[in-house]
Structures are given as structure tokens and as C-alpha cells.
Design a protein around this motif. Structure first.
Motif, short mmCIF file in Angstrom:
data_model
loop_
_atom_site.label_atom_id
_atom_site.label_comp_id
_atom_site.label_asym_id
_atom_site.label_seq_id
_atom_site.Cartn_x
_atom_site.Cartn_y
_atom_site.Cartn_z
N HIS A 12 0.84 -1.20 0.00
CA HIS A 12 0.00 0.00 0.00
C HIS A 12 0.88 1.25 0.00
O HIS A 12 1.72 1.43 0.88
CB HIS A 12 -0.86 -0.05 1.26
N ALA A 28 3.40 1.35 3.16
CA ALA A 28 2.96 1.06 4.52
C ALA A 28 3.90 0.09 5.25
O ALA A 28 3.94 0.07 6.47
CB ALA A 28 1.54 0.50 4.52
N ASP A 29 4.65 -0.70 4.49
CA ASP A 29 5.56 -1.65 5.16
C ASP A 29 6.82 -0.97 5.70
O ASP A 29 7.65 -1.62 6.33
CB ASP A 29 5.92 -2.81 4.21
N ASP A 46 9.66 0.28 10.62
CA ASP A 46 8.96 -0.99 10.75
C ASP A 46 7.48 -0.65 10.78
O ASP A 46 6.88 -0.50 11.83
CB ASP A 46 9.41 -1.71 12.03
N GLY A 47 6.91 -0.47 9.58
CA GLY A 47 5.52 -0.02 9.48
C GLY A 47 5.43 1.48 9.41
O GLY A 47 5.77 2.17 10.36
N LEU A 49 3.10 4.88 8.86
CA LEU A 49 1.70 5.26 9.01
C LEU A 49 1.36 6.60 8.34
O LEU A 49 0.23 6.82 7.93
CB LEU A 49 1.34 5.36 10.50
N GLU A 65 4.79 2.86 12.85
CA GLU A 65 4.36 1.98 13.94
C GLU A 65 5.50 1.76 14.93
O GLU A 65 5.28 1.31 16.05
CB GLU A 65 3.91 0.62 13.38
N GLY A 86 7.25 1.94 20.84
CA GLY A 86 6.05 1.35 21.42
C GLY A 86 4.79 2.12 21.12
O GLY A 86 3.70 1.65 21.38
N LYS A 87 4.92 3.33 20.56
CA LYS A 87 3.73 4.13 20.23
C LYS A 87 3.60 4.26 18.72
O LYS A 87 4.59 4.43 18.02
CB LYS A 87 3.87 5.55 20.81
N TRP A 88 2.38 4.21 18.25
CA TRP A 88 2.15 4.49 16.84
C TRP A 88 2.15 6.01 16.63
O TRP A 88 1.51 6.73 17.38
CB TRP A 88 0.79 3.94 16.41
N ARG A 106 -3.03 10.96 22.54
CA ARG A 106 -3.64 12.26 22.78
C ARG A 106 -2.63 13.39 22.75
O ARG A 106 -2.99 14.54 23.00
CB ARG A 106 -4.36 12.23 24.13
N ARG A 124 -8.94 13.89 23.92
CA ARG A 124 -9.20 12.69 23.13
C ARG A 124 -8.08 12.54 22.11
O ARG A 124 -7.26 13.43 21.93
CB ARG A 124 -10.56 12.81 22.43
N THR A 125 -8.07 11.40 21.43
CA THR A 125 -6.98 11.09 20.50
C THR A 125 -6.92 12.10 19.35
O THR A 125 -7.95 12.49 18.80
CB THR A 125 -7.18 9.68 19.95
N GLU A 127 -6.41 13.05 15.66
CA GLU A 127 -6.63 12.32 14.40
C GLU A 127 -6.02 13.02 13.19
O GLU A 127 -5.91 12.43 12.13
CB GLU A 127 -8.12 12.14 14.17
#
Lengths: 323, 348
Positions: A12, A28-29, A46-47, A49, A65, A86-88, A106, A124-125, A127
Motif C-alpha cells: 500500500h 505502509a511496510d 517498521d511499518g 503510518l 508503527e 512502542g507508540k504508533w 492524545r 481525546r486522540t 486524528e
């Protein structure tokens, strides 16, 4: 007739873009592919986003990621700007003075060119993120609205409230308007001078791609079987006016990219087709006849004679209008 | 890419704190079943297995449009599933672990209401873990524990080693009183064949009720469990669960309404189910039914979550099957008499 230089990748495509004159494709990879006297590639995440280009167009900024924020220059050299293992890293935005903003959960973190960080918390998160065209002002979408923060200045956040879940966000090039896309198949806009609301609805699906025309008089959007282009030339923005619908087909528009100088928009569809349409008159030209997957990203080069495109299935390429 | 068109199954694990969700999750991740799982958790917590594809996400409830309970989705799931599905080759299925206090409805509704998620994944089943020892207390003090049972397709009555046989039967009756259509399994340390919790097809209209050929028969006084009754009879050969009366420990506010009728007229049934779910949707947690239509040789299956209802023809009625319409509503403040009367009025 335009010619297409295809580039078949496996995965992708999150971003197709130009760094300087070199076309780059971020998958995306976590792999990055570019065409500079032959195809080259590097694994940078590694991923992966999210990706965007810096304001001068000299480097690509990516988040993954793996929690990393990476800057890659046109020679393929890359540098890790931040690491939140550890966090996206869900969103990334480039700003003036070489500032970069990214979000995880957040938190929004703004990194200035000298490496200093400032952090903003939402309830909130986050986006979506976008910088205002002037000053280090960052907009973050979250549930029930958009928060505006000044980086590096002690000032309270300005809340632009509107009930519902907001995803992407974009400033108009003149800085007068903020527009968000929503979970509910609609756009919402605010005029910053007085907070006046603008509702832009009627889409059959979510709007995932937004692009301002060269002089900021039109805002093109995906989410319908045509590119929906809203007029922003009047003092009330698009209120009370019907949008243009360009390139109407029996296929969903998944990506839009306005030309850097002319009133033309490149329109990418779910079947991989790409058209160019002029506005307001709506003349169309086919740039690419279908493909394997939905068009996921497009960007013109600075001169506006080449269009880099990527798709969800990895059949990417460059459309050249000069050939 | 071809993978993108083969929807990835999603299993939702619910259960109160301490019910054994993490134990089950660790088993799913560590057992040699040849499948790869992406796991979405609220906190990394105690997952002891090294897995690249454990994603932490804050539960984010998004209300859509009008603030109606039926139109809530989990925003974080939309975002994480979209990210995961951009690299579909990495895993075969997704497991979503919810917090003990989570309402399962928004999780399930996400897989029906969000177009992107719906296109790429399919909700396979909602699995609830229940702590056998503490269930009575949970049902007294928590609406969520009740919701999780009401919503489940599969209930694991876990930690059976901590209580006696009589108590276990009571627990099963309490569960059955809340949710007559769930499969109940007794487990210790979440020990269960993974086939019983994964790839159930509980929301698949073609498969859903074929897993339970005696759908709602267990409520029926004439029913005798046979060898193909795949429900909670592992240890329970006395079939106490057939009793309708809720167990004493069931302080629950949730009830179920099971209805039967002869063949129905489609032009009466469809407006009825629409109206019923529009009006009572907020109170209806789940509904499932097998409908026999007049002059129709195929079984029609319906299922719903709050106001979302879907249905389809499933297969031809078998020659020896009784052409009967059966439907169960699970929810709060349901008007049994009215549902019965209006359902029966749809008969041909």
C-alpha cells in the motif's frame, strides 16, 4: 498525450511525492522507493503510518508503527528526528521554519528546527494535524472539534468546537479558514476571524483527501463519485453556494491533488483511473486508464508537468505531461 | 491485492477485570495453530508473549450524528484497523481485547457502521469471559458485566475450580436467563479448544445459526438435548439450564424474549422489525432469528445490534424441518406481551 512511467511496488502506497525533482514513494511496510537515475529503495520504518513533505520540498517526513519520526532527503539519506518506541505515530505535519509536528495518542509534539520540543495534550486522540501558513500555530483534530495551539508561546489553546469525530484538518493558504473532515461523510469549516461555521455535507462516503487550488480559491475533496470542489472566493467561503462536481464517473474518487499553478485538479479513483479536470469549466483529460488498486496518493512536481501517484496495491508511477 | 478482498475475521474478547481475558489471549498467541493474530489491547499489561502485532489503543467512543446509543463506534478501532489492513499479509485474524468496563456495543457496531472497516474485516464473534466465583457480585454491582454476557455469542464460565457443581449450575442459569442464545463453556484457566472461540462465524448470516441447529430449542419444553447440541453440557447432563426462571442471583436488568410463530408474511414482518428496532433499538442489545416466510422455500436469517438489523436468505428448508419462525430479543425493559402480539400478527 501524457506518458506514464510505471513503478510496480509490493504494498500500500501511503505517499507519492517529490523531494526536489526526485519522485519518492513511501509504502505502509516502511520501505521508501525513489527514482534517481534508476530505482532505489531503503527500509526506514517498521511499518509506516503517515508521511508529508517539508515546506521547502527538500525532504520527506515520515512517522511509523515503530514510534520513529524520520526525515529523508533527496539523496536517500535519512535521519531519526524523534523516537517514541512502542507508540504508533498516527499523524505528521510540516510547518514553517522547518518545524515538524507529530501525534501519538492524545499528545501532539512540535519539534522546532533547533530540536526543541513542545507538547500539547488533548482530551481525546489526535486524528489530524496541520500548521497555519504563518507563525508556529498547529491545528489538531480530536473528538468534538479542532484545537489550535501556538508552539513556543505561552497562550491558551483556541477550541473550535463542533460535535462529532474530526479526522483530517487543513488550513486555507491565506490562513483565514480551517477545514476538517469528519467520520460522518462531511467536511466542517471555521472562519477564524469570527468562528463562523461552515457545513459541507452530502458526501456518500468519508472524505480522505483534500487539496487547495493554487491561489486558495477552491478546495477539492474526495468522498463522492466526482471530485467535489468548494468555492472559497467569497467572503463567506462556500456558504450558500453549490460545489463543482468534476470528473463524475461510476467510481468513487479516492484522491485529489490540485495543480501548483493552474486551476486544474488531478482526480484519482477507486479503480486506479486518474483524470485531470479544469475548473470552473470542468474540461477533462484522462491521465491514466485504471489499474489494480485505488489511488491513495498523488502529488505534482513544482513545475506542474509531472504527477507522482501511488495506489493501495502498489502500482505506482509518474505521469509526464511534457512527453 | 487479493488479500484485501478476503475480509479478515475479528474476535472481540470481553470480560470483567480478573475474568481471565489475558490468560485466554496468551493461549491464543502461544498455541501452535498455524495462524497469526494481530491483537488490539487497551494496555500492554500482562501479555507475556512476544508478538510484533500487539497494538495499544485508548478506547474512544464516538457518537455519530445525533448522540443515539445505537450510533456509537470505537474511533480507535477504525484507525488501528485501517493501519493494520494496509499490510494485510502479516496476520490471518484480529483479536480485540476490551477493558473490563467496556460496553461491547460500540465495538461490534464499528464493524457494521464504518464503511472502510466493514469492507476489509468481518466481525466473527463476541466472546465473554465470566469469573465463576464472582459472577453474582458482578451482576449486582455492574451493568457492564451484564451487558457483556447479553452481547456474547460465546460465554466462557471460567475459574470453575473455585466453586462447586451446584454453584456452577446456578451461574449457568443466570447466564442463560440473560442470554439464551449464547454458547456456554465451562473452563479452568481459560482452557478451551480455540475452535470454540475463534472462527465462529457468529455474525455471518450464512453460518450464524447453523452452528446451533437447535436455536432456541433449549427454551422449549419438548426439547431433549441430542449429541449435536453443542452447548453447555460438557459437565451438565441434568440440563438444569432449561428452566426459564432466572436464578436467584440474577439481579439483572436484562431479559430475553424468545418468540415462536408459524410462517410469516414478508410484507408484514419487514415493517414490523424496522419499526420495533427503530422504537426499541436503544433497549435491544442483540436480536437473532430464523424466519419462515409464507410461500418461500428458504430460511431467512435476521440479526441485529440496537437499531442495526441485517437479514438474508440462508438456505432451503430441509424436508424434515418444521417451518417455524423463531426470534430472540435480548435487552432491557422489553415489553414481552407487545413483542409477542405484534410478532404473531405478522403470521400468514
Amino acid at each position: 498525450m501524457p506518458t506514464i512511467a510505471p513503478l510496480h511496488l509490493d504494498g500500500h502506497c501511503v505517499a507519492a511525492n517529490f523531494i526536489g525533482a526526485v519522485p519518492f514513494f513511501a509504502l505502509a511496510d516502511g520501505s521508501l522507493h525513489w527514482l534517481d537515475h534508476g530505482g532505489k529503495s531503503a527500509d526506514i520504518h517498521d511499518g509506516l503510518l503517515c508521511a508529508t513533505r517539508d515546506w521547502q520540498g527538500r525532504s520527506l517526513l515520515t512517522g511509523g508503527e515503530d514510534g520513529k519520526i524520520v526525515r529523508t532527503t533527496s539523496d536517500g539519506g535519512s535521519e531519526i528526528l524523534a523516537d517514541n518506541a512502542g507508540k504508533w505515530i498516527n499523524c505528521i505535519a510540516a510547518g514553517p521554519q522547518d518545524a515538524v509536528a507529530f501525534s501519538t495518542g492524545r499528545s501532539t509534539i512540535v519539534r522546532k528546527a533547533d530540536g526543541t520540543l513542545s507538547e500539547f495534550q488533548e482530551e481525546r486522540t489526535v486524528e489530524g494535524l496541520a500548521f497555519a501558513p504563518k507563525g508556529l500555530r498547529i491545528a489538531a483534530t480530536r473528538y468534538n472539534g479542532v484545537s489550535l495551539h501556538w508552539a513556543g508561546i505561552q497562550a491558551p489553546a483556541v477550541d473550535l468546537d463542533w460535535k462529532g469525530a474530526h479526522t483530517q484538518v487543513i488550513f486555507s493558504p491565506d490562513g483565514n479558514y480551517v477545514v476538517s473532515s469528519m467520520q460522518e461523510n462531511a467536511l466542517h469549516g471555521w472562519r477564524l476571524s469570527d468562528g463562523k461555521h461552515m457545513r459541507m455535507s452530502g458526501y456518500p462516503s468519508k472524505v480522505k483527501s483534500l487539496s487547495w487550488s493554487a491561489r486558495g480559491k477552491w478546495l477539492a475533496s474526495s468522498g463522492a463519485p466526482a471530485a467535489v470542489v468548494w468555492p472559497f472566493s467569497g467572503k463567506d467561503g462556500p456558504m450558500g453556494k453549490a460545489p463543482l462536481q468534476l470528473g463524475k464517473r461510476d467510481e468513487a474518487v479516492t484522491c485529489v491533488a490540485c495543480h501548483p499553478t493552474d486551476d486544474v485538479v488531478a482526480i484519482g479513483y477507486g479503480d486506479g483511473t486518474i483524470l485531470a479536470a479544469s475548473f470552473p469549466e470542468g474540461k477533462e483529460a484522462t491521465l491514466r486508464r485504471s489499474g489494480k488498486g485505488a489511488v491513495s496518493s498523488m502529488q505534482w512536481n513544482d513545475k506542474g508537468v509531472q504527477l507522482a501517484f501511488g495506489t493501495e496495491s502498489g502500482d505506482c508511477g509518474i505521469i509526464d505531461l511534457t512527453a | 491485492m487479493s488479500e484485501a478482498y478476503n475480509p479478515i475475521p475479528v474476535t472481540v474478547l470481553t470480560g470483567y477485570l480478573g475474568s481471565g481475558k489475558t490468560t485466554l489471549l496468551n493461549r491464543i498467541l502461544s498455541e501452535d495453530h498455524g495462524k497469526r493474530y494481530a491483537v488490539i489491547v487497551n494496555e500492554f499489561g500482562e501479555i507475556g508473549i512476544d508478538n510484533d502485532l500487539i497494538v495499544e489503543s485508548d478506547e474512544e467512543i464516538y457518537e455519530m450524528n445525533n448522540g443515539c446509543v445505537c450510533c456509537t463506534v470505537r474511533g480507535d478501532l477504525i484507525r488501528v484497523v485501517e493501519g493494520l489492513m494496509r499490510r494485510p499479509g502479516r496476520f490471518d485474524a484480529i483479536v480485540v481485547e476490551t477493558t473490563g468496563l467496556a460496553d461491547p456495543a460500540p465495538v461490534a457496531q464499528t464493524f457494521f457502521m464504518d464503511d472502510d472497516v466493514r469492507q476489509k474485516t468481518r466481525l466473527d464473534a463476541v466472546v465473554a469471559l465470566v469469573d465463576a466465583k464472582h459472577l453474582p457480585l458482578r451482576l449486582k454491582d455492574s451493568r457492564e458485566a451484564e451487558d457483556q454476557i447479553a452481547f456474547a455469542d460465546v460465554v466462557l464460565l471460567n475459574k470453575t475450580d473455585l466453586v462447586g457443581e451446584d454453584e456452577l449450575r446456578e451461574r449457568e442459569q443466570a447466564i442463560r436467563a440473560i442470554n439464551p442464545s449464547a454458547r456456554i463453556h465451562r473452563t479452568e484457566r481459560a482452557g478451551i479448544g480455540l475452535d470454540d472461540v475463534l472462527d465462529r462465524g457468529a455474525f455471518d448470516l450464512q453460518r450464524a445459526l447453523d452452528n446451533d441447529p437447535h436455536f432456541l430449542d433449549h427454551d422449549h419444553p419438548d426439547h431433549v438435548c441430542g449429541p449435536d447440541c453443542d452447548h453447555d453440557h460438557d459437565h451438565d447432563h441434568d440440563h438444569h439450564h432449561h428452566h426459564h426462571a432466572p436464578a436467584d442471583i440474577h439481579d439483572a436488568t436484562i431479559q430475553s424474549v424468545s418468540l415462536r410463530a408459524g410462517p410469516l408474511k414478508p410484507d408484514l414482518f419487514f415493517p414490523w422489525i424496522q419499526k420495533t428496532t427503530q422504537i426499541d433499538g436503544p433497549n435491544i442489545l442483540r436480536l437473532k432469528g430464523i424466519i419462515a416466510f409464507d410461500e418461500d422455500d428458504e430460511r431467512y436469517i435476521v440479526q441485529g445490534i440496537h437499531m442495526l438489523v441485517e437479514g438474508d436468505h440462508q438456505r432451503a428448508w430441509k424436508p424434515d424441518e418444521k417451518r417455524e419462525s423463531r426470534i430472540v430479543f435480548i435487552g432491557r425493559d422489553l415489553d414481552h406481551e407487545k413483542l409477542k402480539r405484534t410478532f404473531e400478527a405478522c403470521q400468514a
